[in-house]
Motif scaffolding. Structure first.
Motif, mmCIF file in Angstrom:
data_model
loop_
_atom_site.group_PDB
_atom_site.id
_atom_site.type_symbol
_atom_site.label_atom_id
_atom_site.label_comp_id
_atom_site.label_asym_id
_atom_site.label_seq_id
_atom_site.Cartn_x
_atom_site.Cartn_y
_atom_site.Cartn_z
ATOM 1 N N VAL A 58 -12.519 1.996 43.215
ATOM 2 C CA VAL A 58 -12.805 3.146 44.076
ATOM 3 C C VAL A 58 -14.008 3.891 43.518
ATOM 4 C CG1 VAL A 58 -11.906 5.295 45.035
ATOM 5 C CG2 VAL A 58 -10.379 3.334 44.717
ATOM 6 N N LEU A 59 -15.113 3.835 44.270
ATOM 7 C CA LEU A 59 -16.351 4.502 43.875
ATOM 8 C C LEU A 59 -16.948 5.191 45.097
ATOM 9 C CD1 LEU A 59 -17.918 1.514 41.905
ATOM 10 C CD2 LEU A 59 -16.827 3.529 40.914
ATOM 11 N N ALA A 78 -18.931 7.205 52.158
ATOM 12 C CA ALA A 78 -17.952 6.121 52.183
ATOM 13 C C ALA A 78 -17.379 6.020 50.773
ATOM 14 C CB ALA A 78 -18.615 4.813 52.593
ATOM 15 N N VAL A 79 -16.364 5.221 50.628
ATOM 16 C CA VAL A 79 -15.774 4.958 49.314
ATOM 17 C C VAL A 79 -15.452 3.470 49.262
ATOM 18 C CG1 VAL A 79 -13.415 5.558 50.027
ATOM 19 C CG2 VAL A 79 -14.055 5.701 47.625
ATOM 20 N N THR A 80 -15.759 2.839 48.124
ATOM 21 C CA THR A 80 -15.429 1.427 47.998
ATOM 22 C C THR A 80 -13.910 1.274 47.899
ATOM 23 O OG1 THR A 80 -15.605 1.417 45.585
ATOM 24 C CG2 THR A 80 -17.620 0.905 46.833
ATOM 25 N N GLY A 109 -17.747 -10.078 49.924
ATOM 26 C CA GLY A 109 -18.481 -8.828 50.054
ATOM 27 C C GLY A 109 -17.727 -7.643 49.486
ATOM 28 N N ILE A 110 -18.256 -6.478 49.806
ATOM 29 C CA ILE A 110 -17.685 -5.220 49.332
ATOM 30 C C ILE A 110 -17.015 -4.529 50.512
ATOM 31 C CG2 ILE A 110 -18.177 -2.989 48.246
ATOM 32 C CD1 ILE A 110 -20.848 -4.344 47.252
ATOM 33 N N ARG A 111 -15.743 -4.146 50.350
ATOM 34 C CA ARG A 111 -15.024 -3.414 51.397
ATOM 35 C C ARG A 111 -15.129 -1.925 51.084
ATOM 36 N NH1 ARG A 111 -11.705 -5.139 55.058
ATOM 37 N NH2 ARG A 111 -11.449 -7.097 53.933
ATOM 38 N N LEU A 112 -15.550 -1.161 52.090
ATOM 39 C CA LEU A 112 -15.658 0.287 51.969
ATOM 40 C C LEU A 112 -14.847 0.932 53.080
ATOM 41 C CD1 LEU A 112 -18.938 -0.875 51.534
ATOM 42 C CD2 LEU A 112 -18.945 1.374 50.521
ATOM 43 N N ARG A 113 -14.624 2.244 52.950
ATOM 44 C CA ARG A 113 -13.934 3.033 53.984
ATOM 45 C C ARG A 113 -14.779 4.249 54.305
ATOM 46 N NH1 ARG A 113 -8.846 1.806 50.897
ATOM 47 N NH2 ARG A 113 -8.031 0.085 52.096
ATOM 48 N N SER A 114 -14.821 4.579 55.597
ATOM 49 C CA SER A 114 -15.573 5.750 56.031
ATOM 50 C C SER A 114 -15.055 6.182 57.395
ATOM 51 C CB SER A 114 -17.064 5.426 56.134
ATOM 52 O OG SER A 114 -17.766 6.549 56.619
ATOM 53 N N SER A 115 -15.252 7.457 57.712
ATOM 54 C CA SER A 115 -14.886 7.942 59.042
ATOM 55 C C SER A 115 -16.025 7.722 60.039
ATOM 56 C CB SER A 115 -14.505 9.422 58.983
ATOM 57 O OG SER A 115 -15.597 10.177 58.496
ATOM 58 N N GLY A 122 -11.053 -0.612 61.948
ATOM 59 C CA GLY A 122 -10.646 0.781 61.788
ATOM 60 C C GLY A 122 -11.669 1.514 60.946
ATOM 61 N N GLN A 123 -11.206 2.141 59.859
ATOM 62 C CA GLN A 123 -12.117 2.860 58.967
ATOM 63 C C GLN A 123 -12.689 1.966 57.868
ATOM 64 O OE1 GLN A 123 -9.787 6.291 57.710
ATOM 65 N NE2 GLN A 123 -10.825 7.524 59.249
ATOM 66 N N ASP A 124 -12.211 0.734 57.775
ATOM 67 C CA ASP A 124 -12.715 -0.206 56.773
ATOM 68 C C ASP A 124 -13.896 -0.985 57.322
ATOM 69 O OD1 ASP A 124 -10.574 0.619 55.295
ATOM 70 O OD2 ASP A 124 -9.663 -1.358 55.079
#
Length: 187
Positions: free
Chosen positions: A9-10, A24-26, A33-39, A67-69
């Motif tokens: 989580v970064l 966003a946050v990893t 790849g890299i999975r991140l989350r964001s609104s 979704g948010q991912d």
């Protein structure tokens, strides 16, 4: 073949020429790849610049949105991502994420809450049963037990899987039949 997933989580700040900066946050990194989350509302195929704390600024393309991912592929391909993987794994270990097993069985609180705990050395002591499922048990104990240590709860062999304040969670070496888990059960 599935890729090994490393949770980390970064915080990240992402942008491109057509959209304002967004946070966003990893969540994790794999060979895909890299999975991140964001609104932010994002679309697959979108190119972004993401500045990820402790990693640096990356040029990426969104390959998947759910979704948010969202999953991004780092420009430069697999070789670049593999180079970054060491940094992500080091950071994941520093964050000390331990994967919680997914619960596949319902938990109950049995009427008989006292259990005899026996160590491999033969030492016994009482434990207080918080809950039990077909796959494991949560106990309050006064003894320090090591993660991975084999114990017997009554006649059931179990391995210490986690610690919590004043207790442990242990996974049975041979799961119980789900029908055997009920309030009147004894261990």
């Amino acid at each position: 073949m599935t890729s090994q997933r490393h949770m980390v989580v970064l915080p990240a700040l992402c942008w491109n020429i057509r959209r304002p900066d967004f946070y966003a946050v990893t969540a994790d990194v794999t060979a895909e790849g890299i999975r991140l989350r964001s609104s932010a509302r994002l679309a697959a195929g979108e190119d972004l610049t993401c500045s990820i704390r402790h990693i640096g600024q990356l040029e990426v393309r969104i390959t998947e949105v759910s979704g948010q991912d969202f999953v991004v592929w780092v420009r430069g391909g697999r070789a670049t991502l593999n180079g970054l993987a060491r940094q992500f794994v080091t950071l994941a270990r520093a964050q000390n994420f331990s994967l919680e097993p997914i619960r596949g069985h319902r938990r109950i609180v049995p009427a008989q809450k006292t259990a005899v705990i026996t160590l491999e050395s033969g030492v016994t002591f009482p434990g207080h049963v918080l809950n039990v499922s077909a796959s494991g048990i949560a106990l309050l104990v006064d003894q320090a037990l090591e993660l991975g240590e084999t114990i017997w709860v009554g006649s059931r062999a179990a391995r210490v899987a986690r610690h919590f304040e004043h207790g442990i969670g242990a996974a049975f070496l041979e799961p119980l039949e789900p029908d055997a888990v009920h309030a009147a059960m004894t261990l």
